[in-house]
Design an enzyme around this catalytic site. Sequence first.
Site, short mmCIF file in Angstrom:
data_model
loop_
_atom_site.label_atom_id
_atom_site.label_comp_id
_atom_site.label_asym_id
_atom_site.label_seq_id
_atom_site.Cartn_x
_atom_site.Cartn_y
_atom_site.Cartn_z
N ARG A 107 0.82 -1.21 0.00
CA ARG A 107 0.00 0.00 0.00
C ARG A 107 0.86 1.26 0.00
O ARG A 107 0.55 2.23 -0.69
CB ARG A 107 -0.94 -0.01 1.20
CG ARG A 107 -2.06 -1.04 1.02
CD ARG A 107 -2.54 -1.56 2.34
NE ARG A 107 -3.75 -2.36 2.22
CZ ARG A 107 -3.78 -3.68 2.04
NH1 ARG A 107 -2.64 -4.37 1.90
NH2 ARG A 107 -4.93 -4.33 1.97
N GLY A 129 -1.51 -11.91 -5.28
CA GLY A 129 -2.91 -11.49 -5.46
C GLY A 129 -3.11 -10.05 -5.02
O GLY A 129 -3.88 -9.30 -5.63
N ARG A 147 -6.47 -17.74 -9.86
CA ARG A 147 -7.22 -17.14 -8.75
C ARG A 147 -8.35 -16.22 -9.24
O ARG A 147 -8.25 -15.61 -10.29
CB ARG A 147 -6.26 -16.41 -7.80
CG ARG A 147 -5.30 -17.41 -7.16
CD ARG A 147 -4.35 -16.77 -6.19
NE ARG A 147 -5.03 -16.22 -5.04
CZ ARG A 147 -4.43 -15.48 -4.11
NH1 ARG A 147 -3.13 -15.22 -4.23
NH2 ARG A 147 -5.09 -15.02 -3.09
N SER A 177 -13.02 -9.30 1.81
CA SER A 177 -11.66 -9.24 1.25
C SER A 177 -11.11 -7.82 1.31
O SER A 177 -11.66 -6.90 0.71
CB SER A 177 -11.69 -9.73 -0.20
OG SER A 177 -10.50 -9.35 -0.86
N GLN A 215 -8.39 -7.00 -0.05
CA GLN A 215 -7.83 -6.70 -1.37
C GLN A 215 -8.89 -6.06 -2.26
O GLN A 215 -8.61 -5.11 -2.99
CB GLN A 215 -7.28 -7.97 -2.03
CG GLN A 215 -6.09 -8.54 -1.27
CD GLN A 215 -5.56 -9.82 -1.86
OE1 GLN A 215 -6.12 -10.35 -2.82
NE2 GLN A 215 -4.50 -10.34 -1.29
N ASP A 257 -4.77 -15.18 7.22
CA ASP A 257 -3.47 -15.73 6.82
C ASP A 257 -2.88 -16.65 7.89
O ASP A 257 -1.92 -17.37 7.62
CB ASP A 257 -2.49 -14.60 6.49
CG ASP A 257 -2.89 -13.87 5.21
OD1 ASP A 257 -3.58 -14.48 4.38
OD2 ASP A 257 -2.53 -12.70 5.06
N LYS A 290 -6.63 -19.21 -2.03
CA LYS A 290 -5.39 -18.49 -1.73
C LYS A 290 -4.29 -19.04 -2.65
O LYS A 290 -4.57 -19.68 -3.65
CB LYS A 290 -5.04 -18.64 -0.25
CG LYS A 290 -6.03 -17.95 0.68
CD LYS A 290 -5.94 -16.45 0.55
CE LYS A 290 -6.92 -15.73 1.45
NZ LYS A 290 -6.98 -14.30 1.17
N ARG A 307 -5.65 -23.91 0.78
CA ARG A 307 -5.02 -24.06 2.11
C ARG A 307 -5.79 -25.01 3.03
O ARG A 307 -5.23 -25.49 4.01
CB ARG A 307 -4.85 -22.68 2.77
CG ARG A 307 -3.76 -21.88 2.11
CD ARG A 307 -3.50 -20.54 2.78
NE ARG A 307 -2.39 -19.86 2.12
CZ ARG A 307 -2.12 -18.56 2.24
NH1 ARG A 307 -2.88 -17.80 2.99
NH2 ARG A 307 -1.09 -18.03 1.60
N ARG A 335 2.76 -19.80 3.25
CA ARG A 335 2.22 -19.92 4.61
C ARG A 335 2.06 -21.39 5.02
O ARG A 335 2.16 -21.73 6.20
CB ARG A 335 0.90 -19.17 4.74
CG ARG A 335 1.08 -17.68 4.40
CD ARG A 335 0.26 -16.73 5.21
NE ARG A 335 0.36 -15.41 4.64
CZ ARG A 335 1.28 -14.49 4.95
NH1 ARG A 335 2.18 -14.76 5.87
NH2 ARG A 335 1.30 -13.31 4.37
#
Length: 461
Positions: A39, A106, A134, A178, A180, A346, A373, A377, A419
Amino acid sequence: MCLSTLVMAQGKMARMKIRPAQRITGQVRLPGDKSISHRAALIAAVAEGQSLLSNFSTSADCASTLDCLRGLGVSIRREGNEVLVEGSGADGLRAPSVPLDCGNSGSTMRMLAGVAAGYDLEAILTGDESLRSRPMKRIIEPLELMTAQMRSENGRPPLGIKGTNALKPISYELPVASAQVKSCILLAGLRAAGRTEVVEKLGATRDHTERMLRWFGAELETRTVVANGSSVEAVSINGKANLSGRDVKIPGDFSSAAFLIAAAALLPGSDLKIEDVGLNPTRTQFLSTLRSFGFQIGLLDCRDESNEPVGTVHVRAKLHPPESQLPGPADVPKVVRGSLIPQLIDELPLLAVVGSQLSGGIEIRDAAELRVKEADRISATVRNLGAMGVQVEEFEDGLRVAGPTPLQGATLESFGDHRIAMAFTVAALLADGVSEIAGSDCVSISFPEFFSLLESVTDHS
Ligand code: S3P
């Protein structure tokens, strides 16, 4: 790094050997937060004048953001973890001559799409195989409503964008929780004529974009609205604002810290301090959840830096396993679901690992987002926990993990997901016997220093 402990084998796929650990002790500082770094770079790039971003994330994902911004004509110099951005301001962004490669990120693709949509230019955003699978419909839809022209096949990247200087402001209810997507819309809203609003009807997500936009001089407002019979947050931005370049001091990455926190919390006798880490409440639900399970985690030296909360996390693990002090029936799983999920999204694979050590285990629900993701996951976590001898039930939107379960050393898969690699490194530290993480090099997507930093605070059995 002690090579007898963590060995990077030669060959096509990196495999890291992990020996069991006794405890975690020491004091560390972590590289800058990935979400905040993205950002800071994106907003500095469209501001007027220079911004110096210090402790910028060392992640491959944030390097992708910088490269894409260079492709849009932004001048960026990087020396180590300091990044100097010459904001494009009134000159605006330039059409790129080649597709912009967002790599595995992403966040880069979704937020950059919002930025690019507000300029008279055409761009193609693409990425690696994982990113190209995605979902992008979630940003295509609102950006089209704002009158940007979007192109994609089945809502997956590559993504074609024809932006416009005359974006239309919208009010938009997020169909998925989200950050994002929220950020994509707010960043586009920065260039729209009027007020653009995002309603978070499914629960509040991380608010770094709002904080960073304010830091650079944008005007945002929040209000409470009623959606589906309950009160939810709506945030709006006043478009056509003139942002001014500003220095940003980026805090350590909480999501990276989480792996060290979990390892220290689970290994009796540990005592670990992580200094200057980001403590934004929309990110630290993992800490609150661990505390609610009875783990001892303190916060010291809390303050604000560049409009973000920062402090020191202090984890101490008693010499007895924490479950022996937990109240309540031992055979009932702790349940994590609902509006908590976006605030520890996450950390969920890691939370499942922690859950395998709790009396009664853990159940995680309302987390179907985990399936889209960097890897699926849910299925990756189920596979790896199963390989370590844990009973796991898989649901479309989560999993139930039996605990407390002694973990067996095993060959574990990263599935190319940073992750997952790090969550199962923590699991391997607790296991009986040596484990191996196949595809361990993907940790560089968010935390290239992970193995060496972990090794520097680990006492092995
Ligand atoms: C991020 C938001 C989250 C998170 C990702 C980073 C961000 O994604 O999983 O790692 O920086 O905004 P979603 O907002 O899509 O859930």
